[in-house]
Write a protein that holds these residues in place. Structure first.
Motif, PDB file in Angstrom:
ATOM      1  N   ARG A  79       0.767  -1.329  -0.103  1.00 27.05           N
ATOM      2  CA  ARG A  79      -0.010   0.074   0.083  1.00 27.05           C
ATOM      3  C   ARG A  79       0.782   1.529   0.079  1.00 27.05           C
ATOM      4  NH1 ARG A  79      -3.865  -3.278   3.624  1.00 27.05           N
ATOM      5  NH2 ARG A  79      -5.429  -3.798   2.103  1.00 27.05           N
ATOM      6  N   ARG A  80       2.016   1.060   0.647  1.00 31.86           N
ATOM      7  CA  ARG A  80       3.025   2.349   0.599  1.00 31.86           C
ATOM      8  C   ARG A  80       3.433   2.590  -0.658  1.00 31.86           C
ATOM      9  NH1 ARG A  80       4.770   0.174   5.429  1.00 31.86           N
ATOM     10  NH2 ARG A  80       6.554  -0.665   4.447  1.00 31.86           N
ATOM     11  N   ALA A  81       3.382   1.493  -1.613  1.00 32.48           N
ATOM     12  CA  ALA A  81       3.836   1.680  -3.037  1.00 32.48           C
ATOM     13  C   ALA A  81       2.676   2.005  -4.183  1.00 32.48           C
ATOM     14  CB  ALA A  81       4.623   0.314  -3.557  1.00 32.48           C
ATOM     15  N   GLY A  82       1.482   2.357  -3.400  1.00 35.25           N
ATOM     16  CA  GLY A  82       0.385   2.532  -4.165  1.00 35.25           C
ATOM     17  C   GLY A  82      -0.472   1.391  -4.756  1.00 35.25           C
ATOM     18  N   LEU A  83       0.081   0.228  -4.145  1.00 38.27           N
ATOM     19  CA  LEU A  83      -0.928  -0.708  -4.856  1.00 38.27           C
ATOM     20  C   LEU A  83      -1.988  -0.869  -3.985  1.00 38.27           C
ATOM     21  CD1 LEU A  83       2.110  -3.233  -5.501  1.00 38.27           C
ATOM     22  CD2 LEU A  83       0.826  -1.757  -7.134  1.00 38.27           C
ATOM     23  N   PHE A  84      -2.910  -1.734  -4.432  1.00 38.46           N
ATOM     24  CA  PHE A  84      -4.279  -1.779  -3.875  1.00 38.46           C
ATOM     25  C   PHE A  84      -4.913  -0.568  -3.323  1.00 38.46           C
ATOM     26  CE2 PHE A  84      -1.596  -5.574  -2.638  1.00 38.46           C
ATOM     27  CZ  PHE A  84      -2.422  -6.463  -3.452  1.00 38.46           C
ATOM     28  N   ALA A  85      -5.082   0.477  -4.293  1.00 41.98           N
ATOM     29  CA  ALA A  85      -5.257   1.702  -4.143  1.00 41.98           C
ATOM     30  C   ALA A  85      -6.483   2.059  -3.174  1.00 41.98           C
ATOM     31  CB  ALA A  85      -5.252   2.618  -5.185  1.00 41.98           C
ATOM     32  N   ASN A  86      -6.826   3.218  -2.817  1.00 43.44           N
ATOM     33  CA  ASN A  86      -8.080   3.359  -2.245  1.00 43.44           C
ATOM     34  C   ASN A  86      -9.227   3.436  -3.058  1.00 43.44           C
ATOM     35  OD1 ASN A  86      -6.792   3.305   0.245  1.00 43.44           O
ATOM     36  ND2 ASN A  86      -6.991   5.522   0.781  1.00 43.44           N
ATOM     37  N   VAL A  87     -10.620   3.235  -2.692  1.00 41.73           N
ATOM     38  CA  VAL A  87     -11.612   3.538  -3.626  1.00 41.73           C
ATOM     39  C   VAL A  87     -12.475   4.305  -2.879  1.00 41.73           C
ATOM     40  CG1 VAL A  87     -11.320   1.300  -4.647  1.00 41.73           C
ATOM     41  CG2 VAL A  87     -12.742   1.379  -2.617  1.00 41.73           C
ATOM     42  N   PRO A  88     -13.660   4.774  -3.710  1.00 39.81           N
ATOM     43  CA  PRO A  88     -14.704   5.885  -3.056  1.00 39.81           C
ATOM     44  C   PRO A  88     -15.423   4.894  -2.103  1.00 39.81           C
ATOM     45  CG  PRO A  88     -14.580   5.900  -5.500  1.00 39.81           C
ATOM     46  CD  PRO A  88     -13.919   5.060  -5.220  1.00 39.81           C
ATOM     47  N   CYS A  89     -15.698   5.665  -1.066  1.00 34.40           N
ATOM     48  CA  CYS A  89     -16.308   5.072   0.139  1.00 34.40           C
ATOM     49  C   CYS A  89     -17.871   4.752  -0.234  1.00 34.40           C
ATOM     50  CB  CYS A  89     -16.183   5.891   1.531  1.00 34.40           C
ATOM     51  SG  CYS A  89     -17.264   5.048   2.863  1.00 34.40           S
ATOM     52  N   ARG A  90     -18.360   5.738  -0.810  1.00 32.34           N
ATOM     53  CA  ARG A  90     -20.047   5.377  -1.225  1.00 32.34           C
ATOM     54  C   ARG A  90     -20.107   4.586  -2.307  1.00 32.34           C
ATOM     55  NH1 ARG A  90     -22.706   8.798   2.097  1.00 32.34           N
ATOM     56  NH2 ARG A  90     -21.584  10.427   3.057  1.00 32.34           N
ATOM     57  N   LEU A  91     -21.060   3.624  -2.090  1.00 34.54           N
ATOM     58  CA  LEU A  91     -21.502   2.625  -3.150  1.00 34.54           C
ATOM     59  C   LEU A  91     -22.680   3.219  -3.634  1.00 34.54           C
ATOM     60  CD1 LEU A  91     -20.565  -0.206  -4.297  1.00 34.54           C
ATOM     61  CD2 LEU A  91     -22.217  -1.125  -2.684  1.00 34.54           C
ATOM     62  N   PRO A  92     -23.057   3.426  -4.765  1.00 31.17           N
ATOM     63  CA  PRO A  92     -24.323   3.723  -5.492  1.00 31.17           C
ATOM     64  C   PRO A  92     -25.572   2.872  -4.863  1.00 31.17           C
ATOM     65  CG  PRO A  92     -22.788   3.834  -7.334  1.00 31.17           C
ATOM     66  CD  PRO A  92     -22.168   3.178  -6.010  1.00 31.17           C
ATOM     67  N   LEU A  93     -26.590   3.329  -4.333  1.00 26.10           N
ATOM     68  CA  LEU A  93     -27.611   2.452  -3.947  1.00 26.10           C
ATOM     69  C   LEU A  93     -28.833   2.751  -4.549  1.00 26.10           C
ATOM     70  CD1 LEU A  93     -26.447   2.621  -0.259  1.00 26.10           C
ATOM     71  CD2 LEU A  93     -26.102   0.773  -1.753  1.00 26.10           C
ATOM     72  N   GLY A  94     -29.968   1.965  -4.553  1.00 28.27           N
ATOM     73  CA  GLY A  94     -31.162   2.084  -5.209  1.00 28.27           C
ATOM     74  C   GLY A  94     -31.974   2.737  -4.081  1.00 28.27           C
ATOM     75  N   ARG A  95     -33.470   2.731  -4.358  1.00 27.98           N
ATOM     76  CA  ARG A  95     -34.332   3.457  -3.447  1.00 27.98           C
ATOM     77  C   ARG A  95     -35.313   2.329  -2.769  1.00 27.98           C
ATOM     78  NH1 ARG A  95     -36.398   9.112  -6.708  1.00 27.98           N
ATOM     79  NH2 ARG A  95     -34.319   9.798  -6.950  1.00 27.98           N
ATOM     80  N   ALA A  96     -35.106   1.264  -3.023  1.00 26.76           N
ATOM     81  CA  ALA A  96     -35.965   0.157  -2.224  1.00 26.76           C
ATOM     82  C   ALA A  96     -35.471   0.178  -0.740  1.00 26.76           C
ATOM     83  CB  ALA A  96     -35.827  -0.984  -2.879  1.00 26.76           C
ATOM     84  N   ALA A  97     -36.306  -0.402   0.139  1.00 32.25           N
ATOM     85  CA  ALA A  97     -36.259  -0.406   1.378  1.00 32.25           C
ATOM     86  C   ALA A  97     -34.886  -0.905   1.931  1.00 32.25           C
ATOM     87  CB  ALA A  97     -37.273  -1.230   2.114  1.00 32.25           C
ATOM     88  N   PRO A  98     -34.387  -2.059   1.601  1.00 32.05           N
ATOM     89  CA  PRO A  98     -33.188  -2.340   1.932  1.00 32.05           C
ATOM     90  C   PRO A  98     -31.995  -1.311   1.574  1.00 32.05           C
ATOM     91  CG  PRO A  98     -34.319  -4.311   0.993  1.00 32.05           C
ATOM     92  CD  PRO A  98     -34.974  -2.877   0.609  1.00 32.05           C
ATOM     93  N   HIS A  99     -32.092  -0.702   0.617  1.00 29.80           N
ATOM     94  CA  HIS A  99     -31.029   0.073  -0.081  1.00 29.80           C
ATOM     95  C   HIS A  99     -31.110   1.732   0.904  1.00 29.80           C
ATOM     96  CE1 HIS A  99     -29.679  -1.954  -3.549  1.00 29.80           C
ATOM     97  NE2 HIS A  99     -30.794  -2.319  -3.728  1.00 29.80           N
ATOM     98  N   ARG A 100     -32.355   2.018   1.424  1.00 26.98           N
ATOM     99  CA  ARG A 100     -32.526   2.890   1.996  1.00 26.98           C
ATOM    100  C   ARG A 100     -31.987   2.532   3.542  1.00 26.98           C
ATOM    101  NH1 ARG A 100     -38.778   4.510   1.975  1.00 26.98           N
ATOM    102  NH2 ARG A 100     -38.084   5.873   3.509  1.00 26.98           N
ATOM    103  N   PHE A 101     -31.992   1.524   4.033  1.00 27.30           N
ATOM    104  CA  PHE A 101     -31.266   1.299   5.360  1.00 27.30           C
ATOM    105  C   PHE A 101     -29.761   1.089   5.211  1.00 27.30           C
ATOM    106  CE2 PHE A 101     -34.049  -0.124   8.853  1.00 27.30           C
ATOM    107  CZ  PHE A 101     -35.156   0.601   8.325  1.00 27.30           C
ATOM    108  N   LEU A 102     -29.454   0.544   3.927  1.00 22.99           N
ATOM    109  CA  LEU A 102     -27.817   0.389   3.690  1.00 22.99           C
ATOM    110  C   LEU A 102     -27.365   2.000   3.588  1.00 22.99           C
ATOM    111  CD1 LEU A 102     -27.720  -2.267   1.129  1.00 22.99           C
ATOM    112  CD2 LEU A 102     -27.280  -2.462   3.714  1.00 22.99           C
ATOM    113  N   ALA A 103     -28.095   2.840   2.967  1.00 22.71           N
ATOM    114  CA  ALA A 103     -27.705   4.156   2.703  1.00 22.71           C
ATOM    115  C   ALA A 103     -27.465   5.028   4.150  1.00 22.71           C
ATOM    116  CB  ALA A 103     -28.742   5.060   2.046  1.00 22.71           C
TER     117      ALA A 103
END
Length: 314
Positions: free
Chosen positions: A96-120
């Protein structure tokens, strides 16, 4: 880059000279070969695919014909295992110090159904403080990761939870009443998810986890209630009497919540509870009773819908 029972590579993935060019890397590059191979693949930007090991692969791994127990016991001794864990942590930190396995955006796109609202809501809690995250390890320590539990698992309800935990880290435990469905779902999901066959309430009663559950999801049932289980009752006279357990109908939200509450899975101030019922549910009065009970506890219903309710109890 690592796998249980087997891992497959194409020779074209590698510059073979690079595989042995680890003089500038920590000693783990030599001792923890699967992690070193993963680093070489990451440097070459080779995409990876993780396949969940089914019962056949696990049976093969335990086959005494492959290697007698005395031949491998020393490799699995605590001293050897802990040394490898230290080598692994040292090597991955250097990567990771060498820049491998780089960070990714924390937020995952989610839908609007009930489970997704709780996941949000869970994702907001996780990502407000850090917009980027390091991709989680395949099996993180459950005590420091998210824990989800689901009853009446189906592909539509299970896969979004599995994808969420693959991104943020954590474990998902689920139950399906049909054994064939449970096997299919377990094979179709990631290593983070465990799906077993059984009755919902009994599954919740018997589940013991190392930390509070973040999301408890009672998904819509897909069939008639399971037959009441039987158990041995210790009557205190050195006799085991076989008795009928009062029938906990596996489609009943109240029976599920009672089991989750009694087993300590539902924790006030921490657990989000999502309860869904099918349109033709015969347990609508039971769901209404659960709503009333949670309301009297001072819990907040986050969803305004006759077929689903989502609760948080402070």
């Amino acid at each position: 880059g690592s796998g249980l029972a087997a891992v497959a590579y194409r020779s074209g993935f590698f510059d073979t000279r690079r595989l042995t060019d680890y003089a500038e890397w920590p000693g783990g590059a030599f001792f923890v070969d699967d992690d070193w191979i993963a680093i070489v693949l990451e440097e070459a930007r080779v995409p990876r695919l993780a396949l969940k090991a089914g019962p056949a692969a696990l049976a093969l791994a335990r086959d005494p014909v492959l290697a007698p127990h005395h031949a491998v016991a020393a490799l699995n001794a605590p001293k050897h295992a802990f040394r490898n864990i230290a080598f692994q942590a040292q090597l991955l930190a250097a990567a990771r110090r060498a820049g491998l396995f780089a960070n990714v955006p924390c937020r995952l796109p989610l839908g609007r159904a009930a489970p997704h609202r709780f996941l949000a809501a869970i994702q907001d809690r996780l990502c407000d403080a850090q917009p980027e995250v390091v991709p989680p390890a395949p099996l993180a320590d459950p005590s420091s990761a998210l824990l989800f539990v689901q009853t009446h698992a189906s592909a539509d309800s299970l896969l979004p939870l599995d994808a969420f935990l693959s991104h943020h880290g954590g474990r998902l435990y689920a139950v399906a009443t049909d054994p064939a469905r449970a096997r299919r779902l377990d094979a179709a999901t990631s290593l983070r998810t465990t799906v077993v066959a059984g009755d919902g309430p009994r599954f919740l009663w018997n589940l013991r986890l190392p930390a509070p559950v973040d999301l408890l999801h009672f998904a819509p049932p897909d069939g008639p209630p399971a037959a009441p289980p039987r158990r041995d009752l210790d009557v205190g006279l050195d006799l085991d009497v076989d008795v009928d357990v009062p029938p906990p109908e596996s489609t009943s939200p109240l029976a599920l919540f009672t089991a989750a509450l009694g087993s300590g899975l539902f924790t006030r101030g921490h657990t989000l509870l999502l309860v869904e019922s099918p349109a033709n549910a015969s347990h609508a009065p039971d769901h209404d009773l659960l709503r009333s009970f949670l309301g009297h506890l001072g819990c907040l219903n986050l969803l305004d819908d006759p077929l689903q309710s989502g609760w948080f109890c402070q």
